[in-house]
Design an enzyme around this catalytic site. Structure first.
Site, short mmCIF file in Angstrom:
data_model
loop_
_atom_site.label_atom_id
_atom_site.label_comp_id
_atom_site.label_asym_id
_atom_site.label_seq_id
_atom_site.Cartn_x
_atom_site.Cartn_y
_atom_site.Cartn_z
N ILE A 1 0.89 -1.17 0.00
CA ILE A 1 0.00 0.00 0.00
C ILE A 1 0.92 1.21 0.00
CG2 ILE A 1 -0.33 -0.21 2.52
CD1 ILE A 1 -3.10 1.10 2.10
N ALA A 2 0.65 2.12 -0.89
CA ALA A 2 1.54 3.29 -0.99
C ALA A 2 0.77 4.50 -1.51
CB ALA A 2 2.73 2.99 -1.91
N GLU B 1 2.73 -7.62 6.68
CA GLU B 1 4.03 -7.41 7.32
C GLU B 1 4.44 -5.96 7.09
OE1 GLU B 1 3.98 -10.20 5.16
OE2 GLU B 1 4.00 -11.77 6.68
N ASN C 1 8.97 1.47 10.21
CA ASN C 1 8.01 2.24 9.42
C ASN C 1 6.87 2.72 10.34
OD1 ASN C 1 6.39 3.39 7.50
ND2 ASN C 1 6.46 1.64 6.09
N TYR D 1 -1.96 1.43 10.44
CA TYR D 1 -2.59 0.12 10.62
C TYR D 1 -3.23 -0.01 12.01
CZ TYR D 1 -0.01 -1.22 6.40
OH TYR D 1 0.48 -1.29 5.12
C1 LIG Z 1 2.34 4.59 4.91
C2 LIG Z 1 1.48 5.42 3.96
C3 LIG Z 1 0.69 4.47 3.04
C4 LIG Z 1 0.47 6.24 4.80
O1 LIG Z 1 -0.34 6.99 3.93
P1 LIG Z 1 -0.50 8.57 4.18
O2 LIG Z 1 -1.52 9.05 3.20
O3 LIG Z 1 0.84 9.21 4.15
O4 LIG Z 1 -1.04 8.60 5.67
P2 LIG Z 1 -2.39 9.30 6.19
O5 LIG Z 1 -2.29 10.77 6.00
O6 LIG Z 1 -3.57 8.61 5.61
O7 LIG Z 1 -2.31 8.98 7.74
C5 LIG Z 1 -2.74 7.72 8.23
C6 LIG Z 1 -2.19 7.53 9.62
O8 LIG Z 1 -0.79 7.32 9.54
C7 LIG Z 1 -0.16 7.92 10.67
N1 LIG Z 1 0.73 8.98 10.20
C8 LIG Z 1 0.62 9.72 9.07
N2 LIG Z 1 1.67 10.56 8.96
C9 LIG Z 1 2.43 10.36 10.07
C10 LIG Z 1 3.64 10.91 10.54
N3 LIG Z 1 4.29 11.85 9.85
N4 LIG Z 1 4.16 10.43 11.69
C11 LIG Z 1 3.54 9.46 12.40
N5 LIG Z 1 2.37 8.89 12.00
C12 LIG Z 1 1.82 9.34 10.85
C13 LIG Z 1 -1.26 8.49 11.53
O9 LIG Z 1 -1.65 7.50 12.46
C14 LIG Z 1 -2.36 8.73 10.52
O10 LIG Z 1 -3.63 8.71 11.07
P3 LIG Z 1 -4.23 10.06 11.74
O11 LIG Z 1 -3.94 11.16 10.78
O12 LIG Z 1 -5.67 9.76 11.89
O13 LIG Z 1 -3.50 10.23 13.02
C15 LIG Z 1 2.31 6.40 3.10
O14 LIG Z 1 2.99 7.30 3.96
C16 LIG Z 1 3.31 5.73 2.19
O15 LIG Z 1 3.00 5.45 1.04
N6 LIG Z 1 4.53 5.47 2.70
C17 LIG Z 1 5.57 4.82 1.87
C18 LIG Z 1 5.21 3.39 1.52
C19 LIG Z 1 4.95 2.54 2.75
O16 LIG Z 1 5.69 2.61 3.73
N7 LIG Z 1 3.87 1.73 2.69
C20 LIG Z 1 3.50 0.83 3.77
C21 LIG Z 1 4.18 -0.46 3.59
S1 LIG Z 1 3.74 -1.62 4.87
#
Ligand SMILES: CC(C)(COP(=O)(O)OP(=O)(O)OC[C@H]1O[C@@H](n2cnc3c(N)ncnc32)[C@H](O)[C@@H]1OP(=O)(O)O)[C@@H](O)C(=O)NCCC(=O)NCCS
Length: 159
Positions: free
Chosen positions: A76-77, A110, A115, A122
């Site tokens: 998921i990204a 996983e 991360n 999650y």
């Molecule tokens: C992980 C990922 C999918 C999250 O998506 P995102 O759109 O950036 O995150 P969101 O804005 O939807 O936030 C979802 C939750 O993540 C957490 N989060 C988001 N940004 C954060 C930050 N900078 N620090 C800590 N937690 C954070 C929070 O819990 C947040 O929920 P909340 O806003 O209700 O508190 C995205 O950052 C990503 O693509 N990362 C790189 C790829 C990756 O690591 N994928 C997961 C592989 S297992």
């Protein structure tokens, strides 16, 4: 206000997805890997999140494998410029809804122990840690946390 749509992945999304993979993952999947998922893997389901006004531009994507009554999240990204805007959360919730609507009872994944953003996301969706796979990721030998979400507990979780 921006409206988003969530739809199934198509062949034409794959080049964009492979570009995002290279930007966000240390071991990105190739275009060929995604084509194989789409064409040859009957267990695979991939969803795309896009701006309704620009549906051809992939902002986020996620996939799972249906194994018995379990949904195994493969990836998921969110594209870097759109991270931190709740799109990951929106897509994850759509994947969970898809799973429950398609008779799955459990979801698992996983995630790298470091991360923290993904782990937070999650956990907020109700996933709980169930163990560690030591050295799961080939580069760096980083450990993975195994997480599970069970359908019967879903009603108690924040959405
Ligand atoms: C992980 C990922 C999918 C999250 O998506 P995102 O759109 O950036 O995150 P969101 O804005 O939807 O936030 C979802 C939750 O993540 C957490 N989060 C988001 N940004 C954060 C930050 N900078 N620090 C800590 N937690 C954070 C929070 O819990 C947040 O929920 P909340 O806003 O209700 O508190 C995205 O950052 C990503 O693509 N990362 C790189 C790829 C990756 O690591 N994928 C997961 C592989 S297992």
């Amino acid at each position: 206000m921006t409206s988003y749509e969530i739809r199934s992945m198509t062949q034409s999304d794959i080049p964009q997805i492979a570009r995002i993979e290279k930007m966000v993952f240390p071991s990105p999947w190739s275009e060929a890997a995604f084509r194989s998922e789409l064409n040859d893997n009957a267990m695979a389901v991939y969803l795309i999140l896009a701006d309704e006004a620009k549906p051809e531009e992939v902002l986020a994507y996620g996939g799972l494998w249906k194994i018995f009554d379990e949904g195994h999240i493969t990836n998921i990204a969110v594209t870097p410029k759109s991270q931190g805007k709740k799109l990951g959360k929106m897509l994850l919730h759509a994947m969970i809804q898809w799973a429950w609507s398609n008779d799955l009872s459990h979801m698992t994944l996983e995630v790298r122990v470091n991360n923290h953003v993904a782990i937070n996301m999650y956990k907020k969706a109700g996933f709980v840690e169930a163990g560690i796979r030591p050295g799961y990721y080939s580069e760096g030998k980083e450990d993975a946390i195994i997480m599970w979400l069970h359908r019967e507990k879903r009603e108690d979780q924040e959405t």
